[in-house]
Scaffold this active site. Structure first.
Site, PDB file in Angstrom:
ATOM      1  N   VAL A  45      28.754  41.334  28.936  1.00 50.33           N
ATOM      2  CA  VAL A  45      30.181  41.044  29.098  1.00 50.33           C
ATOM      3  C   VAL A  45      30.521  39.774  28.335  1.00 50.33           C
ATOM      4  CG1 VAL A  45      32.059  40.648  30.736  1.00 50.33           C
ATOM      5  CG2 VAL A  45      30.136  42.113  31.381  1.00 50.33           C
ATOM      6  N   LYS A  76      33.327  44.419  28.073  1.00 51.41           N
ATOM      7  CA  LYS A  76      31.988  44.863  28.462  1.00 51.41           C
ATOM      8  C   LYS A  76      31.493  45.896  27.461  1.00 51.41           C
ATOM      9  CE  LYS A  76      29.288  46.297  32.446  1.00 51.41           C
ATOM     10  NZ  LYS A  76      29.293  46.546  33.892  1.00 51.41           N
ATOM     11  N   ASP A  97      29.111  51.112  43.546  1.00 57.16           N
ATOM     12  CA  ASP A  97      28.318  49.901  43.271  1.00 57.16           C
ATOM     13  C   ASP A  97      29.012  48.678  43.858  1.00 57.16           C
ATOM     14  OD1 ASP A  97      26.066  48.665  42.334  1.00 57.16           O
ATOM     15  OD2 ASP A  97      26.801  48.403  40.289  1.00 57.16           O
TER      16      ASP A  97
END
Length: 665
Positions: free
Chosen positions: A355, A370, A466
């Site tokens: 990133v 990213k 996530d």
């Protein structure tokens, strides 16, 4: 005789009030610096152009007629007067089809809006609103916010003490019997007419391109009795805001009147927009023949340079991808923004990419880029389609995805830049000042609100897959933004999720995931439970250097609860400045979300209700809770779970002798 005298006085008073009400029309064909009361980022340029917001992100701007106007008289009927207004506006976005949140014409009892929130709140409220505000607004909204029930990202709505419009319509006008759509963020000036009929209690709104006549048919028309909403005297003016993406909101001209039609604007005398200024033409000093010769000399070298440069910045663009054009950035711009993806601009490295911080050329918009390697073309179309869909997610606690770029075997995702970085740095990096409990609880509630939006309030179900402190980013005011949707999956409400690869971070992965391969709202709830304990305890779900008999954070919290010392599980860096009730709620809620039976976990709606104090946790004891966990976990196998789940930040250690996992093997 006395009765006649009273009647005469009453009629005289009514006449005076009507005369007063009629005596305040005003017209601005452009503005002088003292024409309006300005606040925040609003300013009047040299040409008389009112600019409510500039290209700064997350700001508001307000402009009001300097004096209060009397809209009704409570000593008589108390009915609100009729009013009429027309104004010309323009919205110019920094990035094509990605803009700030729009503007509104409003009636308000005060010009003090310093605490109002930007972004989707349009600079009108600092909360969800309420009758005590006495605000009526006509919004020109350019971002769809599901939390307010927005119909799309390009609509006109009527708001009363709330940003949930009582009526709204997509922007457009009727001409020659057919409806023609308009785009608010086109950068072209448009005229709006707002007419309120006090006798019929009805408001009508119309919009059309500049130089088009007022449409015969209103775009929005609805019954609305302002008598019980507004005060006797009110200010009239405009409010605007930007968010993750910004743009300029302009007012070129404005007129207003009570109990009569608004005076027409002189469109020929309105100020010019910056990008519409006239350029003078100068005669060429070089003869045409000489210019041609110079061009011939330059072409050879230029062609070589262009071809080399094209190789460097070559991108992949297929026909099917054109439909996602508004979300696509050029690789050249991202390369320039990040200084060639230099190491000095590197923000971090994760399991799925690097990133970089960047500043877009021309717009000066701060972004985070990213870079994700994609070695196979298989599935890339579906991936980009999902990225484009997620680009439409709009919630104050989600990191806005501004767009993407695809080049060779690389995918580049462009996000809004978060100055304070990720939450895990403040939990585990001892060089940073620790967060106090108030900040942590605010972050927890924000992430829960964002997950509720993903699971239930958007047009599709979004499973994040996530959730962890490393994927929660913090803005300048430490407001949480859930980010990194690289693993997210979408499916329609009422349908069933498809089997997928088991990916994520060990410690946050639900045990049933290894058996079914299906990511659901329940698996997200499990990860959120681990996140709750992580934030409250200042420890990762699985610690490499934890005591050998208790490497799992859930075990530690259960043990502390069983020994009547649950507060000992919380982060010692909190000190003594915290709410005992809130800490206990978060710890027990974290355990509930960590239940091995997915059906026993609370939904995100229940989680939000608990965190907002709208519901209470059921009474439970630690012994009963652990026995229940053990019984529910008895049919789960963790062998495949351990061997097949990669971890980006946590060690792959599971203590099968813990009370939570007893009977699992």
């Amino acid at each position: 005789m006395a009765m006649l005298s009273k009647l005469f006085l009453a009629l005289l008073l009514v006449a005076n009030l009507t005369a007063f009400a009629d005596d305040i029309p005003f017209t601005f064909n452009g503005f002088k610096r003292d024409s309006l009361t300005l606040s925040e980022y609003a300013e009047i340029g040299g040409g008389g152009l009112l600019q409510l917001t500039n290209n700064t992100k997350q700001v508001t701007g307000h402009a009001f007629y300097p004096s209060k106007l009397r809209f009704k008289n409570e000593s008589l009927s108390g009915n609100a007067f009729s009013f009429s207004t027309t104004f010309v506006f323009a919205i110019t976005p920094l990035i094509t089809n990605v803009s700030g949140h729009g503007l509104s014409f409003l009636l308000a009892p005060s010009t003090a809006f310093s605490t109002a929130i930007p972004s989707q709140h349009l600079g009108l409220f600092h909360d969800d609103g309420g009758p005590h505000y006495h605000i009526v607004a006509v919004e020109l909204d350019t971002v769809q916010n599901r939390e307010f029930g927005d119909i799309n990202d390009n609509h006109v709505g009527v708001d009363v003490n709330s940003l949930k419009s009582i009526k709204s319509k997509p922007v457009g006008f009727t001409k020659d019997g057919s409806f023609q759509s308009l785009q608010l963020i086109s950068g072209h000036p448009m005229q709006v007419w707002v007419d309120y009929d006090g006798e019929r209690s009805q408001i009508d709104i119309a919009i059309a391109p500049l130089h088009e006549a007022k449409p015969r048919d209103s775009l929005v028309s609805t019954k609305l009795n302002l008598s019980s909403i507004i005060l006797d005297e009110m200010y009239v003016g405009f409010s605007s805001s930007t968010g993750a993406a910004s743009g300029c909101h302009y007012i070129l001209g404005w007129s207003f009147a009570l109990n009569r039609g608004a005076p027409p604007l002189d469109l020929s005398n309105l100020p010019h927009l910056p990008h519409l200024g006239h350029k003078s033409r100068k005669a060429l000093a070089i003869p045409l023949s000489l210019a041609g010769a110079i061009l011939l000399l330059l072409v050879g070298g230029a062609i070589f340079l262009v071809l080399e440069r094209r190789k460097k910045f070559a991108e992949v663009l297929e026909d099917w991808e054109l439909e996602y054009g508004p979300h696509r950035f050029s690789y050249r711009d991202l390369y320039s923004a990040t200084k060639g993806f230099s190491e000095e601009n590197l923000l971090g490295v994760g399991g799925f990419g690097r990133v970089y911080k960047g500043v877009l050329p021309k717009s000066n918009l701060e972004i985070a880029v990213k870079k994700i390697s994609h070695e196979s073309k298989q599935g890339i179309r579906e991936f980009v389609a999902e990225i484009a869909s997620m680009g439409r997610l709009r919630h104050r606690h989600l990191v806005p995805l501004l767009g993407y770029c695809r080049r060779q075997f690389e995918l580049l995702l462009v996000y809004d830049y978060m100055p304070n970085g990720s939450l895990d740095k403040f939990l585990f990096d001892r060089s940073r000042p620790p967060l106090n409990w108030s900040q942590r609880f605010h972050i927890i509630r924000g992430v829960a609100s964002g997950l509720l939006y993903l699971h239930e309030e958007w047009e599709q179900v979004v499973i994040h897959r996530d959730i962890k402190a490393g994927n929660v980013l913090l803005d300048r005011e430490f407001n949480p933004k859930l980010g990194d949707f690289g693993l997210a999956r979408l499916y329609d409400h009422g349908s069933h999720p498809q089997t997928t690869h088991i990916m994520g971070t060990l410690g946050y992965l639900a045990p049933e995931f290894s058996k079914t391969g299906k990511a659901t709202t329940n698996t997200d709830a499990y990860a959120f439970g681990a996140f709750l304990l992580e934030v409250a305890c200042g420890k990762r779900p699985i610690e490499l250097h934890a005591p050998a008999d208790m490497p799992v954070l859930v075990d530690r919290v259960l043990w502390c609860w069983k020994t009547n010392s649950i507060l000992e599980a919380c982060d010692p860096l909190l000190g003594d400045e915290f709410s005992v009730e809130e800490v206990e709620l978060v710890l027990k809620l974290g355990l509930s979300c960590s239940h091995p039976d997915p059906l026993a976990r609370p939904s995100m709606r229940q989680v939000v209700q608990l965190l907002e104090g709208e519901a209470s946790l059921p009474t439970m004891s630690p012994d009963g809770f652990m026995n229940n966990l053990a019984a529910k976990a008895s049919d789960l196998s963790f062998d495949d779970f351990v061997s097949s789940c990669p971890s980006a930040s946590a060690p792959t250690i599971v203590n099968f002798s813990s009370p939570l996992f007893s009977g699992a093997r």
